[in-house]
Design a protein around this motif. Structure first.
Motif, PDB file in Angstrom:
ATOM      1  N   VAL A 262      -6.326  -8.111   6.247  1.00  0.00           N
ATOM      2  CA  VAL A 262      -7.266  -7.030   5.961  1.00  0.00           C
ATOM      3  C   VAL A 262      -6.857  -6.394   4.647  1.00  0.00           C
ATOM      4  CG1 VAL A 262      -8.232  -4.841   6.738  1.00  0.00           C
ATOM      5  CG2 VAL A 262      -7.625  -6.604   8.424  1.00  0.00           C
ATOM      6  N   THR A 263      -7.771  -6.393   3.671  1.00  0.00           N
ATOM      7  CA  THR A 263      -7.497  -5.777   2.375  1.00  0.00           C
ATOM      8  C   THR A 263      -8.716  -4.985   1.939  1.00  0.00           C
ATOM      9  OG1 THR A 263      -6.064  -7.635   1.731  1.00  0.00           O
ATOM     10  CG2 THR A 263      -6.795  -6.138  -0.009  1.00  0.00           C
ATOM     11  N   TYR A 264      -8.581  -3.679   1.894  1.00  0.00           N
ATOM     12  CA  TYR A 264      -9.649  -2.788   1.427  1.00  0.00           C
ATOM     13  C   TYR A 264      -9.121  -1.996   0.232  1.00  0.00           C
ATOM     14  CZ  TYR A 264     -13.115  -3.331   5.170  1.00  0.00           C
ATOM     15  OH  TYR A 264     -14.085  -3.827   6.008  1.00  0.00           O
ATOM     16  N   LYS A 265      -9.955  -1.897  -0.815  1.00  0.00           N
ATOM     17  CA  LYS A 265      -9.569  -1.148  -2.008  1.00  0.00           C
ATOM     18  C   LYS A 265     -10.733  -0.274  -2.445  1.00  0.00           C
ATOM     19  CE  LYS A 265      -6.405  -3.308  -4.692  1.00  0.00           C
ATOM     20  NZ  LYS A 265      -5.890  -4.174  -5.770  1.00  0.00           N
ATOM     21  N   GLY A 266     -10.403   0.959  -2.839  1.00  0.00           N
ATOM     22  CA  GLY A 266     -11.455   1.875  -3.243  1.00  0.00           C
ATOM     23  C   GLY A 266     -11.053   2.747  -4.411  1.00  0.00           C
ATOM     24  N   ALA A 267     -12.080   3.259  -5.085  1.00  0.00           N
ATOM     25  CA  ALA A 267     -11.875   4.200  -6.184  1.00  0.00           C
ATOM     26  C   ALA A 267     -12.754   5.416  -5.942  1.00  0.00           C
ATOM     27  CB  ALA A 267     -12.218   3.555  -7.524  1.00  0.00           C
ATOM     28  N   LEU A 268     -12.282   6.584  -6.390  1.00  0.00           N
ATOM     29  CA  LEU A 268     -13.000   7.837  -6.179  1.00  0.00           C
ATOM     30  C   LEU A 268     -13.048   8.622  -7.474  1.00  0.00           C
ATOM     31  CD1 LEU A 268     -10.782   7.354  -3.637  1.00  0.00           C
ATOM     32  CD2 LEU A 268     -12.059   9.275  -2.686  1.00  0.00           C
ATOM     33  N   SER A 292      -0.435 -11.506  11.063  1.00  0.00           N
ATOM     34  CA  SER A 292      -1.384 -10.444  10.734  1.00  0.00           C
ATOM     35  C   SER A 292      -0.806  -9.490   9.696  1.00  0.00           C
ATOM     36  CB  SER A 292      -1.739  -9.667  12.005  1.00  0.00           C
ATOM     37  OG  SER A 292      -2.593  -8.583  11.717  1.00  0.00           O
ATOM     38  N   TYR A 293      -1.682  -9.020   8.795  1.00  0.00           N
ATOM     39  CA  TYR A 293      -1.277  -7.990   7.839  1.00  0.00           C
ATOM     40  C   TYR A 293      -2.519  -7.235   7.392  1.00  0.00           C
ATOM     41  CZ  TYR A 293       1.323  -5.612   4.178  1.00  0.00           C
ATOM     42  OH  TYR A 293       1.929  -4.644   3.417  1.00  0.00           O
ATOM     43  N   GLU A 294      -2.417  -5.909   7.285  1.00  0.00           N
ATOM     44  CA  GLU A 294      -3.535  -5.088   6.811  1.00  0.00           C
ATOM     45  C   GLU A 294      -3.034  -4.106   5.767  1.00  0.00           C
ATOM     46  OE1 GLU A 294      -5.289  -2.342   9.534  1.00  0.00           O
ATOM     47  OE2 GLU A 294      -3.388  -1.767  10.452  1.00  0.00           O
ATOM     48  N   GLN A 295      -3.904  -3.827   4.787  1.00  0.00           N
ATOM     49  CA  GLN A 295      -3.539  -2.871   3.753  1.00  0.00           C
ATOM     50  C   GLN A 295      -4.779  -2.182   3.195  1.00  0.00           C
ATOM     51  OE1 GLN A 295      -1.998  -4.519   0.079  1.00  0.00           O
ATOM     52  NE2 GLN A 295      -3.015  -6.489   0.423  1.00  0.00           N
ATOM     53  N   ASN A 296      -4.576  -0.959   2.743  1.00  0.00           N
ATOM     54  CA  ASN A 296      -5.622  -0.175   2.092  1.00  0.00           C
ATOM     55  C   ASN A 296      -5.024   0.512   0.874  1.00  0.00           C
ATOM     56  OD1 ASN A 296      -7.130   2.997   2.557  1.00  0.00           O
ATOM     57  ND2 ASN A 296      -8.163   1.235   1.705  1.00  0.00           N
ATOM     58  N   ARG A 297      -5.724   0.385  -0.261  1.00  0.00           N
ATOM     59  CA  ARG A 297      -5.277   1.016  -1.507  1.00  0.00           C
ATOM     60  C   ARG A 297      -6.431   1.834  -2.089  1.00  0.00           C
ATOM     61  NH1 ARG A 297       0.148  -0.230  -1.049  1.00  0.00           N
ATOM     62  NH2 ARG A 297       0.402  -2.452  -0.620  1.00  0.00           N
ATOM     63  N   ASN A 298      -6.103   3.055  -2.518  1.00  0.00           N
ATOM     64  CA  ASN A 298      -7.112   3.941  -3.102  1.00  0.00           C
ATOM     65  C   ASN A 298      -6.632   4.447  -4.454  1.00  0.00           C
ATOM     66  OD1 ASN A 298      -9.085   4.245  -0.788  1.00  0.00           O
ATOM     67  ND2 ASN A 298      -7.180   4.842   0.215  1.00  0.00           N
ATOM     68  N   LEU A 299      -7.561   4.440  -5.420  1.00  0.00           N
ATOM     69  CA  LEU A 299      -7.253   4.905  -6.766  1.00  0.00           C
ATOM     70  C   LEU A 299      -8.086   6.149  -7.054  1.00  0.00           C
ATOM     71  CD1 LEU A 299      -5.658   4.325  -9.346  1.00  0.00           C
ATOM     72  CD2 LEU A 299      -7.533   2.856 -10.095  1.00  0.00           C
ATOM     73  N   VAL A 300      -7.414   7.264  -7.247  1.00  0.00           N
ATOM     74  CA  VAL A 300      -8.073   8.539  -7.503  1.00  0.00           C
ATOM     75  C   VAL A 300      -8.256   8.706  -9.003  1.00  0.00           C
ATOM     76  CG1 VAL A 300      -7.870  11.038  -7.284  1.00  0.00           C
ATOM     77  CG2 VAL A 300      -7.109   9.547  -5.414  1.00  0.00           C
ATOM     78  N   LEU A 301      -9.507   8.864  -9.447  1.00  0.00           N
ATOM     79  CA  LEU A 301      -9.798   8.903 -10.877  1.00  0.00           C
ATOM     80  C   LEU A 301      -9.956  10.316 -11.413  1.00  0.00           C
ATOM     81  CD1 LEU A 301     -12.400   5.981 -11.055  1.00  0.00           C
ATOM     82  CD2 LEU A 301      -9.902   5.876 -11.075  1.00  0.00           C
ATOM     83  N   ILE A 310      -5.645   5.439   7.173  1.00  0.00           N
ATOM     84  CA  ILE A 310      -4.868   5.478   8.416  1.00  0.00           C
ATOM     85  C   ILE A 310      -4.740   4.066   8.986  1.00  0.00           C
ATOM     86  CG2 ILE A 310      -4.658   6.514  10.705  1.00  0.00           C
ATOM     87  CD1 ILE A 310      -6.665   8.666   9.733  1.00  0.00           C
ATOM     88  N   PRO A 311      -3.631   3.378   8.747  1.00  0.00           N
ATOM     89  CA  PRO A 311      -3.421   2.066   9.372  1.00  0.00           C
ATOM     90  C   PRO A 311      -2.723   2.205  10.718  1.00  0.00           C
ATOM     91  CG  PRO A 311      -1.734   2.462   7.727  1.00  0.00           C
ATOM     92  CD  PRO A 311      -2.600   3.706   7.759  1.00  0.00           C
ATOM     93  N   ASN A 312      -3.139   1.399  11.684  1.00  0.00           N
ATOM     94  CA  ASN A 312      -2.541   1.412  13.021  1.00  0.00           C
ATOM     95  C   ASN A 312      -2.280  -0.018  13.473  1.00  0.00           C
ATOM     96  OD1 ASN A 312      -2.901   4.351  13.560  1.00  0.00           O
ATOM     97  ND2 ASN A 312      -5.069   3.809  13.459  1.00  0.00           N
ATOM     98  N   ALA A 326       0.069  -1.501   5.440  1.00  0.00           N
ATOM     99  CA  ALA A 326       0.449  -0.679   4.290  1.00  0.00           C
ATOM    100  C   ALA A 326      -0.738   0.163   3.860  1.00  0.00           C
ATOM    101  CB  ALA A 326       0.912  -1.564   3.136  1.00  0.00           C
ATOM    102  N   SER A 327      -0.422   1.298   3.254  1.00  0.00           N
ATOM    103  CA  SER A 327      -1.450   2.202   2.768  1.00  0.00           C
ATOM    104  C   SER A 327      -0.910   2.955   1.562  1.00  0.00           C
ATOM    105  CB  SER A 327      -1.862   3.182   3.869  1.00  0.00           C
ATOM    106  OG  SER A 327      -2.673   4.215   3.357  1.00  0.00           O
TER     107      SER A 327
END
Length: 400
Positions: A262-268, A292-301, A310-312, A326-327
């Motif tokens: 699971v790989t989610y990436k976002g920008a704000l 299994s592996y999951e991660q989320n990355r967010n880039l604040v602009l 919130i990873p569980n 990872a988060s």
């Protein structure tokens, strides 16, 4: 939802409440009947990070469940048709865990069924653009027959207030990519739950791209039901001022030797831009050999944004290959920006000598950050289009 007993845990003798909290992700209450769910207050676990007051018409109101206009490319081996509610595939992949999804399930008149057969690779795009401003319900079934291969692109544009359910069913050794593309108009509200069941040795790539809309909530739930099943869940989102983009992801390893990534990436960017990502992975008792592996990355602009991540991870067997999560949420790296500004990356020696502006450097960083997701879709034409859409977001234009 409370229950009287779970995993041997019982109510406290002095509690007098008659329940204990749900102890594992897969034990949540489900129903296809909206009447089985209490009114949404915003205090529920599935709604506590959502602006529920802005879409009460979808959780508590009457929804138009009639068929709607749809455009679809005509490709051999892919059948697109409206089917009745009593179709045997309805309910085969999952059931609602919350009221908006149950309201849509209770309201739809006919389901849009996409049936894939044949071992040759194929790509089909289905576009919805005329749903209107009234509250609507929808139900979609995507069935990949055994050994079939396809990419299905679900493209959403225009204005809408929509609650829907999407069921994805993969037969043995099927290879399916599903791309859910949200390029809604500025006032659109879209609440959708995707339920997937992946059979023996089958592979599902599920991609969520959310760029447009006022409130967009896409929640994929994947059950790896067959031995050797495999899934990649990818997400890309870009929230502008006032936008709420949310995704609650659930992967249930329910068979031996299954794999998930699971790989989610976002920008704000912009005042009030908000994103929510919740990632749940459950490795069940029968899922020996899970990887299994999951991660989320967010880039604040910019200032004034908020990203919840919130990873569980739940593991019910010790016989696994590996599991992790990872988060991270952060702003630009000042040293990275300085390097790009001072050196540039162009072959033009004159431009290299002067470097590039800070805005140009920022755009390069964001494009590189989000391109990891775009490049894994597997549809060159769509990948090129999304790169342009990301550039338009960065430039602050209305074109997407």
């Amino acid at each position: 939802m409370p229950t009287s007993e779970q995993h041997g845990i019982k109510e406290h003798s002095d509690g007098r409440f008659g329940f204990v909290p749900v102890q594992t992700r897969n034990d949540r209450f489900t129903s296809v009947d909206v009447a089985d769910f209490a009114p949404v207050t915003g205090r529920e676990a599935v709604w506590k990070l959502s602006p529920v007051k802005k879409f009460t018409d979808l959780t508590a109101g009457v929804l138009d469940g009639s068929v709607y206009p749809i455009e679809s490319t005509d490709v051999a081996g892919v059948d697109v048709a409206w089917v009745n509610r009593d179709d045997s595939r309805v309910g085969a992949a999952g059931a609602p865990e919350e009221r908006a999804a149950a309201n849509a399930w209770s309201s739809f008149e006919r389901a849009l069924a996409i049936t894939i057969s044949g071992e040759e690779a194929k790509e089909v795009t289905l576009t919805r653009s005329q749903l209107g401003a009234g509250p609507r319900a929808a139900h979609t079934i995507i069935e990949a027959k055994p050994f079939s291969r396809a990419t299905i692109i679900l493209e959403n544009t225009g204005e809408a207030r929509l609650s829907e359910n999407v069921e994805i069913i993969l037969g043995e050794s099927a290879n399916l990519t599903v791309v859910s593309l949200q390029e809604w108009g500025d006032t659109a509200v879209h609440l959708t739950n995707h339920f997937a069941s992946v059979g023996r040795d089958a592979r599902l790539k599920h991609v969520v791209v959310s760029l447009g809309g006022s409130i967009v909530r896409v929640n994929p739930s994947v059950r790896l039901a067959g031995e050797g099943s495999d899934t990649d869940l990818l997400g890309l989102y870009f929230a502008d001022a006032g936008q709420h983009l949310e995704q609650q992801v659930f992967v249930h390893h329910d068979a031996p030797n299954s794999r998930s990534r699971v790989t989610y990436k976002g920008a704000l960017q912009g005042q009030g831009a908000r994103t929510v990502w919740i990632g749940d992975v459950l490795i069940g008792r029968n899922a020996a050999g899970t990887d299994s592996y999951e991660q989320n990355r967010n880039l604040v602009l910019t200032e004034g944004t908020r990203a919840d991540s919130i990873p569980n991870l739940e593991i019910e067997t010790g016989d696994i290959k590996g599991a992790g999560h990872a988060s991270a949420t952060g702003r630009f790296d000042d040293e990275q920006l300085f390097y790009l500004q001072s050196r540039g990356i162009t072959e033009d020696e004159a431009l290299q000598s002067r470097g590039i502006t800070e805005d140009e450097a920022r755009r390069l960083v964001v494009r590189g950050f989000l391109s990891e997701i775009v490049q894994q879709i597997g549809s060159p034409a769509l990948e090129d289009r999304l790169q342009l859409a990301i550039e338009a977001e960065l430039l602050g234009t209305e074109e997407k």
